[in-house]
Design an enzyme around this catalytic site. Structure first.
Site, mmCIF file in Angstrom:
data_model
loop_
_atom_site.group_PDB
_atom_site.id
_atom_site.type_symbol
_atom_site.label_atom_id
_atom_site.label_comp_id
_atom_site.label_asym_id
_atom_site.label_seq_id
_atom_site.Cartn_x
_atom_site.Cartn_y
_atom_site.Cartn_z
ATOM 1 N N GLY A 48 0.863 -1.191 0.000
ATOM 2 C CA GLY A 48 0.000 0.000 0.000
ATOM 3 C C GLY A 48 0.888 1.225 0.000
ATOM 4 N N ARG A 89 10.296 -1.329 -4.733
ATOM 5 C CA ARG A 89 9.124 -1.452 -5.608
ATOM 6 C C ARG A 89 9.030 -0.182 -6.440
ATOM 7 N NH1 ARG A 89 3.570 -3.320 -3.011
ATOM 8 N NH2 ARG A 89 3.132 -3.906 -5.189
ATOM 9 N N ASP A 235 -1.451 4.642 -6.175
ATOM 10 C CA ASP A 235 -0.023 4.446 -5.906
ATOM 11 C C ASP A 235 0.812 5.575 -6.460
ATOM 12 O OD1 ASP A 235 -1.367 1.661 -5.968
ATOM 13 O OD2 ASP A 235 0.500 1.441 -4.825
ATOM 14 N N ASN A 245 -2.919 2.646 -10.117
ATOM 15 C CA ASN A 245 -3.466 1.905 -8.988
ATOM 16 C C ASN A 245 -3.495 0.434 -9.349
ATOM 17 O OD1 ASN A 245 -4.579 2.212 -6.247
ATOM 18 N ND2 ASN A 245 -6.457 1.371 -7.134
HETATM 19 C C1 LIG Z 1 -3.631 3.526 -0.040
HETATM 20 S S1 LIG Z 1 -2.766 3.142 -1.453
HETATM 21 C C2 LIG Z 1 -3.093 1.446 -1.629
HETATM 22 C C3 LIG Z 1 -2.830 0.952 -3.009
HETATM 23 O O1 LIG Z 1 -1.663 0.101 -3.016
HETATM 24 C C4 LIG Z 1 -2.089 -1.174 -3.472
HETATM 25 O O2 LIG Z 1 -1.091 -1.854 -4.194
HETATM 26 P P1 LIG Z 1 -0.217 -3.003 -3.434
HETATM 27 O O3 LIG Z 1 -1.192 -3.795 -2.614
HETATM 28 O O4 LIG Z 1 0.404 -3.781 -4.576
HETATM 29 O O5 LIG Z 1 0.799 -2.253 -2.615
HETATM 30 C C5 LIG Z 1 -3.262 -0.860 -4.357
HETATM 31 O O6 LIG Z 1 -2.864 -0.306 -5.589
HETATM 32 C C6 LIG Z 1 -3.980 0.137 -3.485
HETATM 33 O O7 LIG Z 1 -4.962 0.898 -4.115
#
Ligand SMILES: CSC[C@H]1O[C@H](OP(=O)(O)O)[C@H](O)[C@@H]1O
Length: 348
Positions: A48, A89, A235, A245
């Site tokens: 996140g 990342r 993101d 996202n």
């Molecule tokens: C509050 S931003 C969360 C955002 O990050 C997630 O990606 P990941 O789980 O791969 O880090 C996803 O895009 C969420 O919307």
């Protein structure tokens, strides 16, 4: 859930609720080295965008402790470790934002012990600021939801994706805190299943009605009038309002436009990248095929058949009804509203 990221200053250790194991197992993953933090970021022990930024800030403090073992060459070793951390990342801009803030704060400090104190205080401030920003977004965004709304969300943009409270789920919590009855449809979000595992876990614990839906059900649910609004996280949001996202978000946005459903993005100012003009330039993370070929330990695809596992996609700014930030709700044209509201740089 404001304690899924903790830092033990005495042990200089980052303690993370291991999101790979939720919702069935609640277990802490300890990061004592930068390599541990990079592993936690890359395997999504913690994930996140804002949570990545907060974890990276504490990761810088860990890097300093590690670098001091290099004696007189501690600065060189520190820079090597910070670069490793910043590359963990590629898509969430919060990672390089946090490491950049720490570098800037420590630029002229020669004594590593003094630098350690400055960095710990800044990491704790970034942590606290993120929760405060989420609650401000909750107030701004909660006002956009109506009593009785069913809100679709994609992936997890909740407390587990931030320092606490959440961005998209913060908007839902903000509306609930205003006394509005909100129900949520959580898209399961293959392949890592952040919606089915994490959003459902968070909202069920909070007593907020949530139903998990297969990603493929999106069009039917909208066509049947079962979705009043969509709110997702981000993101990286670039200068023209294009949003990176979780993979599948742009499809949800296109369907929402087709069915006439408002589509909102919620993100703090730390998720904006004003140096990038449009979404075509956002790096999209390509993750291990194992997340697609397997569910848990069970293989579901034939050996030897290749898979795609792009972790994000880009939603065109033209599909976004509003961008909810801690400084207010941005409306189109985003190039000017982002420059006006987000461009006034403020440090935590
Ligand atoms: C509050 S931003 C969360 C955002 O990050 C997630 O990606 P990941 O789980 O791969 O880090 C996803 O895009 C969420 O919307």
């Amino acid at each position: 859930m404001e304690d899924h990221i903790r830092f033990d200053a005495e042990a200089c250790t980052l303690l993370l609720l291991d999101q790979r194991k939720l919702p069935l197992i609640e277990e802490t993953f300890a990061c004592r080295t930068v390599e541990d933090v990079v592993f936690a970021l890359q395997t999504m022990v913690v994930r996140g965008a804002p949570a990545i930024g907060v974890s990276a800030a504490y990761g810088c403090r860990i890097a300093l402790r590690q670098a001091m073992a290099a004696g007189a060459y501690w600065r060189n070793e520190l820079e090597r470790l910070l670069s490793m951390l910043a590359q963990a990342r590629p898509t969430a801009v919060n990672l390089v934002w946090a490491v950049g803030l720490m570098r800037e704060a420590g630029y002229n400090i020669q004594d590593p012990r003094e630098l350690g104190e400055v960095w710990l205080a800044l990491a704790m401030k970034i942590h606290a600021e993120d929760i405060a920003m989420n609650k401000a977004m909750g107030r701004f965004g909660g006002a956009l939801l109506a009593d009785g709304d069913t809100v679709m969300t994609h992936c997890n943009a909740g407390a587990l994706a931030t320092a606490g409270y959440g961005t998209a789920l913060g908007v839902i919590r903000g509306a609930v805190d205003m006394g509005k009855k909100i129900s949520v449809i959580a898209n399961e979000t293959r392949p890592f299943l952040q919606g089915a595992r994490l959003t459902a876990y968070e909202l069920h614990k909070d007593g907020i009605p949530v139903t998990v839906a297969c990603d493929n059900a999106c069009s039917l649910l909208m066509q049947r009038g079962m979705v009043d609004k969509v709110v997702v996280g981000a993101d990286r949001i670039v200068a023209n309002g294009d949003v990176a996202n979780k993979i599948g978000t742009s499809g949800v946005a296109i369907l929402a436009r087709h069915y006439g459903i408002p589509f909102y993005v919620a993100a703090p100012s730390s998720t904006f990248d004003l140096a990038t003009p449009d979404g075509s330039l956002i790096p999209i993370e390509d993750r291990t095929p194992l997340e697609v070929t397997h569910v848990g330990d069970t293989r579901i695809t034939p050996e030897g058949v290749p898979v795609f596992n792009y972790a994000f996609d880009v939603t065109d700014h033209s599909l976004i009804t509003g961008i909810i930030t801690e400084r207010g709700v941005l409306s189109p044209p985003y190039t000017s509203s982002i420059a006006e509201i987000i461009g006034q740089e403020r440090r935590p």
